[in-house]
Enzyme design. Structure first.
Site, PDB file in Angstrom:
ATOM      1  N   HIS A 169      -5.969   0.574   2.708  1.00  0.00           N
ATOM      2  CA  HIS A 169      -4.840   0.969   3.553  1.00  0.00           C
ATOM      3  C   HIS A 169      -4.574   2.478   3.515  1.00  0.00           C
ATOM      4  CE1 HIS A 169      -3.066  -2.620   5.282  1.00  0.00           C
ATOM      5  NE2 HIS A 169      -2.917  -3.228   4.119  1.00  0.00           N
ATOM      6  N   HIS A 182      -8.148  -3.870  -1.173  1.00  0.00           N
ATOM      7  CA  HIS A 182      -7.373  -4.007   0.050  1.00  0.00           C
ATOM      8  C   HIS A 182      -6.290  -2.915   0.146  1.00  0.00           C
ATOM      9  CE1 HIS A 182      -5.451  -6.344   3.362  1.00  0.00           C
ATOM     10  NE2 HIS A 182      -4.357  -5.769   2.885  1.00  0.00           N
ATOM     11  N   GLU A 183      -5.480  -2.817  -0.888  1.00  0.00           N
ATOM     12  CA  GLU A 183      -4.381  -1.834  -0.823  1.00  0.00           C
ATOM     13  C   GLU A 183      -4.922  -0.415  -0.761  1.00  0.00           C
ATOM     14  OE1 GLU A 183      -1.880  -3.287   0.040  1.00  0.00           O
ATOM     15  OE2 GLU A 183      -2.247  -5.277  -0.790  1.00  0.00           O
ATOM     16  N   GLU A 227      -3.764  -4.386   9.126  1.00  0.00           N
ATOM     17  CA  GLU A 227      -4.225  -5.439   8.203  1.00  0.00           C
ATOM     18  C   GLU A 227      -5.656  -5.914   8.473  1.00  0.00           C
ATOM     19  OE1 GLU A 227      -2.721  -5.856   5.586  1.00  0.00           O
ATOM     20  OE2 GLU A 227      -0.705  -5.109   6.018  1.00  0.00           O
ATOM     21  N   ASP A 256       7.239 -10.401  12.741  1.00  0.00           N
ATOM     22  CA  ASP A 256       6.755 -11.203  11.616  1.00  0.00           C
ATOM     23  C   ASP A 256       5.267 -10.985  11.413  1.00  0.00           C
ATOM     24  OD1 ASP A 256       5.711 -12.541  13.731  1.00  0.00           O
ATOM     25  OD2 ASP A 256       6.978 -14.309  13.523  1.00  0.00           O
ATOM     26  N   GLU A 312       0.803  -1.225   0.000  1.00  0.00           N
ATOM     27  CA  GLU A 312       0.000   0.000   0.000  1.00  0.00           C
ATOM     28  C   GLU A 312       0.838   1.278   0.000  1.00  0.00           C
ATOM     29  OE1 GLU A 312       0.301  -2.316   2.391  1.00  0.00           O
ATOM     30  OE2 GLU A 312       0.240  -1.461   4.412  1.00  0.00           O
ATOM     31  N   TYR A 348      -5.108 -10.666   9.794  1.00  0.00           N
ATOM     32  CA  TYR A 348      -6.027 -10.227   8.735  1.00  0.00           C
ATOM     33  C   TYR A 348      -7.460 -10.685   9.019  1.00  0.00           C
ATOM     34  CZ  TYR A 348      -2.026  -9.200   5.628  1.00  0.00           C
ATOM     35  OH  TYR A 348      -0.886  -8.687   5.076  1.00  0.00           O
TER      36      TYR A 348
END
Ligand code: BES
Ligand code: ZN
Length: 638
Positions: free
Chosen positions: A335, A331-332, A354, A410, A307, A418
């Protein structure tokens, strides 16, 4: 209780330095309001980022100006980074993040050398770069080169591009890779405005995640590009792409960059982008970044999407010919609110980026394609969550707020951050009612625009602005369980089984010996994925052959469908899928696809491992450094 304390804690720590220090208290008007020039640093313990060496409460970077040349032969980017800093008057040093940078010199604003020291290197975090400050130091000028084998940069040979004629470079900053090419404080809670002047060989185009600030100039075999991000952003959002790039407008403020031979196909797949921006604005307030463009990268790009503000980076593997994988774009785009406007202060709270985005993505999909597609995609996400909860045995990694582990962030399992994140918000929506919830979420983005966020603050904000003392609502929501406890709270809203009723019938029919579904070709992508994922993981060769033949799975043109099929095939040592598998693993490098498939192969010493070895020998060089880092652990090259 901690939440109350956080709610009243003064968040803005404004130190002396940088130009104007407007505070952010008025940033809530729908036009974007007056934005803080210096974004606040949160000072509560849960906001601390264990993945940076910076001590921003003493001295912090507030603006980065890059003047860099891109050297494709040496695979290095080099030049100067000029950092404007904001410091306590008595601060003796400023600490930056550095992962393998080659530093030539550091001077102050009047070109006086400053002492500096690169501390011991941690394998994941890199090294602290401590620069001594004089009482009046407000600016650092760092002459440097990017790290050798910088984790943020992937250099492609002409053969690895679609056009085959010119080299290509792209960066990927999230989560903590940008410290391998930009010397700054690499923490999402330390927002910085930035600008860049980039020199590349003539004939190549450099695009970045910021508005263009001057027309490009070509002279003496070089082209020079200038970009300037006026807002303060998390430093992982600084991104660059360089290659043989062409542009096509998609709408009045949207467009696509990609290699010329990809342009028409990419533009067709992205045709609904402008509509998506409009839908997103209608849901949760103005798009505050000016343009929304996309860069469709070569197949080596390791993610589905990234994003980067004003310029989303996308894998070409989302191109299916029928827009069926453009949830990635929603989705992006989402963001641009959750992640880029309001940003997790550290990676323990990446669900705030997320999870909120996955929820928002689905709302955009519903606006544009209607409730059926949205419900099916939400149901697939619920399946992913269920799988992740089971894999993690409802353990500590299934909390939304993850414990700050030492070392690299991570981000936890995707199915949690998500999908449990999105499920949480769907549950809240159902309990509160859509209208009230949407109004709240919109005001949340306004209140916290261009600021860092933590779970604690999010809950405090909900309590102050949504629950407002309603005890029965508070009890119904079970907020603390959702965020701070593993597993699934009892109030979870489950997807309507009707979404996949037909598919689930077809699964039952096939698993009890019947034929593969005759109408599969006409199903939605989500239906195909559900079908393949619901089949038993152990199947006979004969049954797999029947599936493959009738449903033409080896030839699936949709990469998500192909991935589900290949996963099933290799778990059953299904030889006829091997050519398709090898093609898939050697012609794209999306980590979500290549990592699990190669890992599954490597776990089967007789049948799978030899395939993994063969493929990895060929493909490793085309995978991103981060993917190489993961897969090298399997020792396939030795
Ligand atoms: N911000 C992520 C990508 C990311 C996450 C990069 C963590 C580095 C560390 C991006 O928005 C994303 O989530 N991409 C997904 C696609 C999405 C539709 C789930 C991907 O790449 O698959
Ligand atoms: Zn995302």
């Amino acid at each position: 209780m901690t939440l109350l304390r956080t709610a009243v804690a003064a968040a803005a720590i404004l130190l002396a330095g940088c130009q104007s220090a407007e505070t952010n208290t008025t940033t809530n008007s729908s036009d974007g309001g007056q934005e803080a020039q210096i974004a606040p640093i949160l000072d509560t313990p849960e906001a601390k980022d264990s993945a940076t060496y910076a001590r921003p409460l003493e001295a912090r970077v507030c603006h980065v100006a890059l003047d860099l040349g891109v050297d494709f032969e040496a695979k290095r980017i080099g030049g100067t980074a000029t950092l404007d800093i904001d410091r306590k008057p008595d601060a003796r040093e400023i600490v930056l993040d550095d992962k393998g940078l080659e530093i030539e010199s550091i001077t102050d604003g009047s070109n006086q050398p400053l002492d500096y020291k690169v501390g011991a290197a941690d394998e994941k975090l890199g090294s602290p770069l401590s620069v001594a400050l004089r009482p009046d130091t407000k600016r650092l000028i760092i002459k440097y080169k990017s790290a050798k084998d910088a984790g943020a940069l992937q250099w492609l040979t002409p053969e690895q591009t679609a056009g085959k004629k010119k080299p290509y470079l792209f960066s990927q900053g999230q989560a903590i890779e940008n410290r391998s090419w930009i010397p700054t404080q690499d923490s999402p809670g330390i927002r910085q405005s930035w600008e860049a002047t980039i020199r590349v060989p003539a004939g190549l185009t450099a695009v970045m995640s910021a508005p263009k600030s001057a027309e490009p100039i070509t002279q003496g075999g070089e082209s020079i590009f200038s970009y300037k991000m006026p807002h303060s952003v998390a430093p992982y959002m600084i991104a660059i792409g360089v290659g043989d790039l062409a542009f096509k407008p998609l709408g009045k403020r949207t467009g696509v960059w990609t290699e010329p031979v990809m342009l028409d196909r990419a533009a067709a797949e992205l045709a609904d982008t402008e509509k998506m921006v409009e839908a997103a604005e209608k849901l949760y307030g103005p798009y505050r970044w000016g343009r929304y463009d996309l860069l469709v990268l070569p197949p080596a790009f390791p993610y589905g999407g990234m994003e980067n503000p004003t310029l989303t980076f996308l894998t070409p593997t989302f191109i299916a010919g029928d827009k069926s994988l453009n949830g990635l774009v929603a989705h992006e785009l989402a963001h641009s609110w959750s992640g880029n406007l309001v940003t997790n202060a550290n990676w323990s709270d990446s669900w705030l980026n997320e999870g909120v985005t996955s929820y928002f993505e689905n709302r955009i999909m519903e606006e544009i394609y209607g409730p059926k597609r949205a419900q099916q995609e939400a149901a697939l996400s619920f399946d992913e969550m269920t799988k992740a909860l089971a894999e993690e045995k409802n353990g500590p990694n299934t909390q939304l707020h993850l414990a700050a582990k030492e070392g690299v962030p991570d981000g936890g399992a995707g199915g949690i951050v998500y999908d449990k994140g999105a499920t949480f918000l769907r549950t809240v929506e159902k309990i509160v009612g859509r209208e009230k919830w949407d109004a709240y979420l919109r005001s949340y983005f306004d209140r916290h625009a261009f600021q860092p966020m933590t779970s604690d603050r999010f809950l405090a904000d909900m309590r102050a602005n949504l629950i407002k003392g309603d005890k029965s609502l508070e009890a119904k929501l079970q907020l603390d369980d959702w965020i701070y406890k593993p597993g699934l709270p009892s109030n979870v809203i489950r997807p309507d089984p009707a979404a996949f009723a037909t598919v689930d019938k077809a699964v039952a029919a096939f698993t009890s010996g019947g034929p593969p579904p005759a109408d599969f070709a006409g199903w939605t992508t989500a239906e195909k994925i559900r079908f393949l994922n619901k089949l038993p993981r152990k199947m006979s060769t004969a049954r797999l052959a029947e599936l493959n033949q009738r449903l033409r799975l080896n030839e699936a043109g949709n990469n998500e469908v192909l991935f589900c099929w290949l996963d099933l095939a290799i778990r059953n040592r299904f030889d006829p899928a091997v050519p398709a598998l090898e093609r898939f693993l050697t012609t794209q490098g999306r980590r979500k696809f290549v990592k699990p498939l190669i890992e599954t192969l490597a776990k089967d010493p007789q049948w799978g491992r030899p395939i993994a070895v063969r493929v990895y020998r060929v493909a490793r060089g085309s995978y991103h450094p981060i993917t190489q880092r993961d897969l090298d652990k399997l020792n396939l090259m030795s």
